[in-house]
Enzyme design. Sequence first.
Site, short mmCIF file in Angstrom:
data_model
loop_
_atom_site.label_atom_id
_atom_site.label_comp_id
_atom_site.label_asym_id
_atom_site.label_seq_id
_atom_site.Cartn_x
_atom_site.Cartn_y
_atom_site.Cartn_z
CB SER A 148 17.52 46.73 55.76
OG SER A 148 16.60 45.96 55.99
CD GLU A 166 -2.04 35.10 54.97
OE1 GLU A 166 -2.72 35.11 55.36
OE2 GLU A 166 -1.75 34.63 55.39
CG HIS A 190 15.11 43.69 52.83
ND1 HIS A 190 16.87 43.34 52.11
CD2 HIS A 190 15.10 44.19 53.59
CE1 HIS A 190 17.26 43.05 52.95
NE2 HIS A 190 16.95 44.22 53.81
#
Length: 295
Positions: A148, A166, A190
Amino acid sequence: MKPVGKLIVIGGAVNKGSFTETDFDQNIEKNLNFFERGILRKIINESKHKEDSIIEVVTTASQIPQIVGAEYKKAFEFLGAKNVNILDIHNREEANSEEIAERANAADVVMFTGGDQLRLTSILGGTKFHDIILQKYQEEDFIYSGTSAGAAAASENMIYQGSSSEALLKGEIKTTQGLGLIDNVIIDTHFVQRGRIGRLFQAVVNNPRTLGIGLGEDTGLFIYNDVMTAIGSGLVILVDGRFIKDTNLTNINLGEPISIDNLTVHVMSMNDHYDLTTKTMTIENSQFNPVPQDK
């Protein structure tokens, strides 16, 4: 020169594989699913002294370092590692201390946990600890591993902020310098679960020389000798901007949608390879590989 060390970057753990579960011992096989699928095992197998290697779990990125550190320590030890330590560096003073430097110099593996990659780089960047890690990766049989945030921070440039929904609006993605172990790539994590492909598209169109790497959860890349090999059970998405023909990027205002013509995307799964020198991908289980004939 190619680094002597090895890089293992991971997209993040799956929820059901957490070692914080109270029934860990009763459901050990289920709880080790993520780790046993080749990722933590791969780290141990590729390390200099295998189960005897010194592993430092760096929890600096996490807001819950005690929990996260204990989880990884238990995981590594279950897989046979004998020398696993938790290295929770809280500030730059600690990262420049002789004690931390000695531990970094002695380590065969550093494993950076998840959390906030900006916290990781702002505390560790340019410190004695950071310098030692970079030198060991370049010159020794050493492993940098990160999941991560720890994966996102491994590259020279990193994404530290940006809405997934966005992401293809100009200016929505924020990047800064990472820890600098690998050049000309940018890593997002992720990736599939959080719909972050737009973030990678914008990062690549901003500088098409950069290879975008999207790591799914339960998935990673083993990078050695300029070859990336997919590990784990999920997908790795590669975004190559070298052949972009056109974009409206410089002619639109902040917040307006970005157009891109001829962006190349590759999808890797377990054991597929991508050569960073030749920019070519090899599918391990290709449909064009000859099928062995029965004798």
